[in-house]
Design a protein around this motif. Structure first.
Motif, PDB file in Angstrom:
ATOM      1  N   MET A 234     -11.492   4.783  -2.357  1.00 13.56           N
ATOM      2  CA  MET A 234     -10.503   5.046  -3.398  1.00 13.56           C
ATOM      3  C   MET A 234     -10.675   4.166  -4.619  1.00 13.56           C
ATOM      4  O   MET A 234     -10.357   4.557  -5.721  1.00 13.56           O
ATOM      5  CB  MET A 234      -9.094   4.852  -2.839  1.00 13.56           C
TER       6      MET A 234
ATOM      7  N   PHE B  94       0.159  -0.129  11.097  1.00 18.53           N
ATOM      8  CA  PHE B  94       0.241   0.255   9.686  1.00 18.53           C
ATOM      9  C   PHE B  94      -1.033  -0.131   8.934  1.00 18.53           C
ATOM     10  O   PHE B  94      -1.523   0.628   8.101  1.00 18.53           O
ATOM     11  CB  PHE B  94       1.441  -0.408   9.014  1.00 18.53           C
TER      12      PHE B  94
ATOM     13  N   TYR C 216      -8.855   1.798  -5.330  1.00 19.44           N
ATOM     14  CA  TYR C 216      -7.524   1.621  -5.921  1.00 19.44           C
ATOM     15  C   TYR C 216      -7.289   0.192  -6.383  1.00 19.44           C
ATOM     16  O   TYR C 216      -6.555  -0.028  -7.345  1.00 19.44           O
ATOM     17  CB  TYR C 216      -6.430   2.086  -4.952  1.00 19.44           C
TER      18      TYR C 216
ATOM     19  N   ARG D 271      10.268  -0.911   3.802  1.00 23.12           N
ATOM     20  CA  ARG D 271      11.034  -0.055   2.892  1.00 23.12           C
ATOM     21  C   ARG D 271      12.255  -0.812   2.403  1.00 23.12           C
ATOM     22  O   ARG D 271      12.807  -1.635   3.125  1.00 23.12           O
ATOM     23  CB  ARG D 271      11.470   1.228   3.596  1.00 23.12           C
TER      24      ARG D 271
ATOM     25  N   PRO E 156      -3.281   5.557  -2.142  1.00 21.83           N
ATOM     26  CA  PRO E 156      -3.081   6.977  -1.805  1.00 21.83           C
ATOM     27  C   PRO E 156      -3.748   7.392  -0.506  1.00 21.83           C
ATOM     28  O   PRO E 156      -3.194   8.177   0.262  1.00 21.83           O
ATOM     29  CB  PRO E 156      -3.699   7.722  -2.991  1.00 21.83           C
ATOM     30  N   GLU E 157      -4.916   6.847  -0.230  1.00 20.18           N
ATOM     31  CA  GLU E 157      -5.640   7.249   0.980  1.00 20.18           C
ATOM     32  C   GLU E 157      -4.923   6.752   2.234  1.00 20.18           C
ATOM     33  O   GLU E 157      -4.771   7.474   3.211  1.00 20.18           O
ATOM     34  CB  GLU E 157      -7.080   6.706   0.911  1.00 20.18           C
ATOM     35  N   TRP E 158      -4.452   5.528   2.184  1.00 14.14           N
ATOM     36  CA  TRP E 158      -3.713   4.939   3.313  1.00 14.14           C
ATOM     37  C   TRP E 158      -2.424   5.724   3.568  1.00 14.14           C
ATOM     38  O   TRP E 158      -2.036   5.955   4.713  1.00 14.14           O
ATOM     39  CB  TRP E 158      -3.421   3.476   2.973  1.00 14.14           C
TER      40      TRP E 158
ATOM     41  N   PRO F 211       0.807  -1.235   0.000  1.00 15.84           N
ATOM     42  CA  PRO F 211       0.000   0.000   0.000  1.00 15.84           C
ATOM     43  C   PRO F 211       0.835   1.277   0.000  1.00 15.84           C
ATOM     44  O   PRO F 211       0.328   2.335  -0.375  1.00 15.84           O
ATOM     45  CB  PRO F 211      -0.834  -0.130   1.281  1.00 15.84           C
TER      46      PRO F 211
ATOM     47  N   TRP G 187     -11.463   2.617   3.197  1.00 14.43           N
ATOM     48  CA  TRP G 187     -10.542   3.281   2.284  1.00 14.43           C
ATOM     49  C   TRP G 187     -10.645   2.689   0.883  1.00 14.43           C
ATOM     50  O   TRP G 187     -10.657   3.392  -0.102  1.00 14.43           O
ATOM     51  CB  TRP G 187      -9.095   3.112   2.758  1.00 14.43           C
TER      52      TRP G 187
ATOM     53  N   LEU H  13       6.762   3.194  11.901  1.00 10.07           N
ATOM     54  CA  LEU H  13       8.107   2.685  11.675  1.00 10.07           C
ATOM     55  C   LEU H  13       9.042   2.950  12.841  1.00 10.07           C
ATOM     56  O   LEU H  13       9.923   2.159  13.125  1.00 10.07           O
ATOM     57  CB  LEU H  13       8.702   3.297  10.410  1.00 10.07           C
TER      58      LEU H  13
ATOM     59  N   GLY I 256      -3.433   2.224   9.111  1.00 14.44           N
ATOM     60  CA  GLY I 256      -3.087   3.474   8.451  1.00 14.44           C
ATOM     61  C   GLY I 256      -2.339   4.441   9.339  1.00 14.44           C
ATOM     62  O   GLY I 256      -2.228   5.620   9.031  1.00 14.44           O
ATOM     63  N   GLU I 257      -1.799   3.937  10.476  1.00 18.38           N
ATOM     64  CA  GLU I 257      -1.039   4.809  11.370  1.00 18.38           C
ATOM     65  C   GLU I 257       0.450   4.683  11.048  1.00 18.38           C
ATOM     66  O   GLU I 257       0.919   3.621  10.665  1.00 18.38           O
ATOM     67  CB  GLU I 257      -1.264   4.392  12.834  1.00 18.38           C
ATOM     68  N   HIS I 258       1.172   5.765  11.250  1.00 16.60           N
ATOM     69  CA  HIS I 258       2.620   5.708  11.055  1.00 16.60           C
ATOM     70  C   HIS I 258       3.234   4.886  12.187  1.00 16.60           C
ATOM     71  O   HIS I 258       2.937   5.126  13.344  1.00 16.60           O
ATOM     72  CB  HIS I 258       3.207   7.117  11.041  1.00 16.60           C
TER      73      HIS I 258
ATOM     74  N   THR J 298      -2.143   8.883   5.986  1.00 17.26           N
ATOM     75  CA  THR J 298      -1.930   8.772   7.430  1.00 17.26           C
ATOM     76  C   THR J 298      -0.715   7.922   7.782  1.00 17.26           C
ATOM     77  O   THR J 298      -0.016   8.219   8.742  1.00 17.26           O
ATOM     78  CB  THR J 298      -3.181   8.177   8.104  1.00 17.26           C
ATOM     79  N   ALA J 299      -0.438   6.862   7.037  1.00 14.69           N
ATOM     80  CA  ALA J 299       0.689   5.978   7.374  1.00 14.69           C
ATOM     81  C   ALA J 299       2.028   6.707   7.200  1.00 14.69           C
ATOM     82  O   ALA J 299       2.941   6.537   8.007  1.00 14.69           O
ATOM     83  CB  ALA J 299       0.655   4.726   6.515  1.00 14.69           C
ATOM     84  N   GLN J 300       2.175   7.502   6.151  1.00 20.89           N
ATOM     85  CA  GLN J 300       3.369   8.342   5.919  1.00 20.89           C
ATOM     86  C   GLN J 300       4.671   7.564   6.154  1.00 20.89           C
ATOM     87  O   GLN J 300       5.519   7.974   6.948  1.00 20.89           O
ATOM     88  CB  GLN J 300       3.324   9.589   6.788  1.00 20.89           C
ATOM     89  N   VAL J 301       4.779   6.448   5.448  1.00 16.73           N
ATOM     90  CA  VAL J 301       5.934   5.566   5.633  1.00 16.73           C
ATOM     91  C   VAL J 301       7.248   6.293   5.352  1.00 16.73           C
ATOM     92  O   VAL J 301       8.248   6.079   6.020  1.00 16.73           O
ATOM     93  CB  VAL J 301       5.784   4.327   4.731  1.00 16.73           C
ATOM     94  N   PHE J 302       7.249   7.152   4.377  1.00 11.11           N
ATOM     95  CA  PHE J 302       8.462   7.904   4.038  1.00 11.11           C
ATOM     96  C   PHE J 302       8.404   9.342   4.554  1.00 11.11           C
ATOM     97  O   PHE J 302       9.127  10.211   4.088  1.00 11.11           O
ATOM     98  CB  PHE J 302       8.690   7.904   2.518  1.00 11.11           C
TER      99      PHE J 302
END
Lengths: 88, 216
Positions: free
Chosen positions: B25, B207, B27, B138, A45-47, A40, B21, B214, B210-212, A50-54
């Motif tokens: 979306m 994750f 997607y 990553r 894009p929606e995920w 994902p 989501w 890492l 949808g929460e950050h 909030t996740a903002q992995v980078f």
């Protein structure tokens, strides 16, 4: 077919033709379908908002899609004359 | 979603489809437009699916030195090779036209050098090696060696070994060795992959929500 590459015909400092690739979400989705990498962080894009992995609220391109640009420089140059990559 | 004290996951997908989501979306439907091959049509593209997430191997459970042979095989078809090149995208006719490839000195249709990516994601679905699918993973670098061309008709097997893992500046790294063999036991590709992963199942679940997570 172009002239065959030989050890002697390649010189340090030779510059290979550049390649360019426009990237947008559709391009990334196509790459996901081709590679089966549907993580994902690339595709949703929606995920990503909030996740903002980078640390960014948007999807990022697959690392291998970036790497494919380096491959393309080599495959455009050497593969049409029978060359192959051994290590990257 | 409920996580019990043993870490088991229970999600009512009807009630909470990742806060809808996917529905918002669409997607997955967008990507499905590009599914042409038999494998693309059968492969699950939802990496957030709870019944798959619970079978992933998490960073804190990885055993260095553990080896495995992935049970899922990959039978190479021309359509698979072409679909990868198309997804890159790379329109070099070597990847689509067998006659042209032979004229250029190759012994058949040429697989894109990174075609092993498709093989890896197709066969690595759970357990040992599923790290690459982890939501939030990553890829900070890899080394690939090509030992023999992949050809149409090959039946590929993947072997894996957890190689190293470490923590640096609060991030959880792991490195693994990946080898791909054909039906005759011939080594085709060897790769050293490095990943930054969420540390635990709980972090992966954050994750999924949808929460950050890492730097948990």
């Amino acid at each position: 077919m172009a002239k065959k590459l030989t050890f002697e015909s390649v010189n340090c400092g030779d510059v290979l033709p550049e390649v360019k690739q426009h990237i947008d979400q559709e391009t990334i989705w196509k790459h996901a379908a081709g590679s089966f990498d549907y993580n994902p962080v690339h595709t949703n894009p929606e995920w990503c908002k909030t996740a903002q992995v980078f640390g960014l609220p948007v999807p990022v391109q697959h690392g291998n899609q970036t790497m494919s640009l380096m491959c393309k420089v080599i495959t455009n140059w050497a593969y049409p004359v029978g060359g192959r990559m051994m290590r990257m | 979603m409920v996580v019990d004290q043993d870490g088991n996951i229970a999600i009512d997908f009807v009630k909470c489809r990742y806060n809808d989501w996917e529905v918002k979306m669409g997607y997955l439907e967008e990507m499905a437009k590009y599914h042409k091959t038999q494998k693309q049509k059968q492969f699950g593209s939802d990496f957030l699916k709870a019944e798959e997430v619970k079978d992933y191997e998490f960073w804190d459970k990885i055993e260095i030195g553990e080896e495995s042979e992935v049970p899922v095989k990959f039978e190479v078809k021309a359509e698979d090779m072409m679909a990868y090149a198309e997804g890159v995208p790379d329109d070099n006719p070597l990847f689509y036209d067998e006659a042209y490839a032979k004229k250029c000195g190759h012994d058949g249709l040429v697989a894109h050098p990174l075609f092993g990516t498709q093989v890896a994601f197709f066969v690595l679905r759970k357990g040992h090696g599923s790290w690459i699918r982890t939501p939030g993973a990553r890829n900070p670098g890899q080394i690939i060696e090509w030992h023999d061309p992949i050809r149409v008709g090959d039946i590929l097997t993947m072997k894996l070994r957890g190689y190293d893992k470490w923590i640096k500046r609060g991030k959880y790294y792991m490195r693994y060795l990946r080898e791909v063999y054909d039906q005759n036991g011939k080594l085709k590709i060897r790769g050293y992959g490095t990943l930054i992963l969420p540390k635990t199942k709980e972090d992966v679940l954050r994750f999924v929500r949808g929460e950050h997570a890492l730097e948990a």
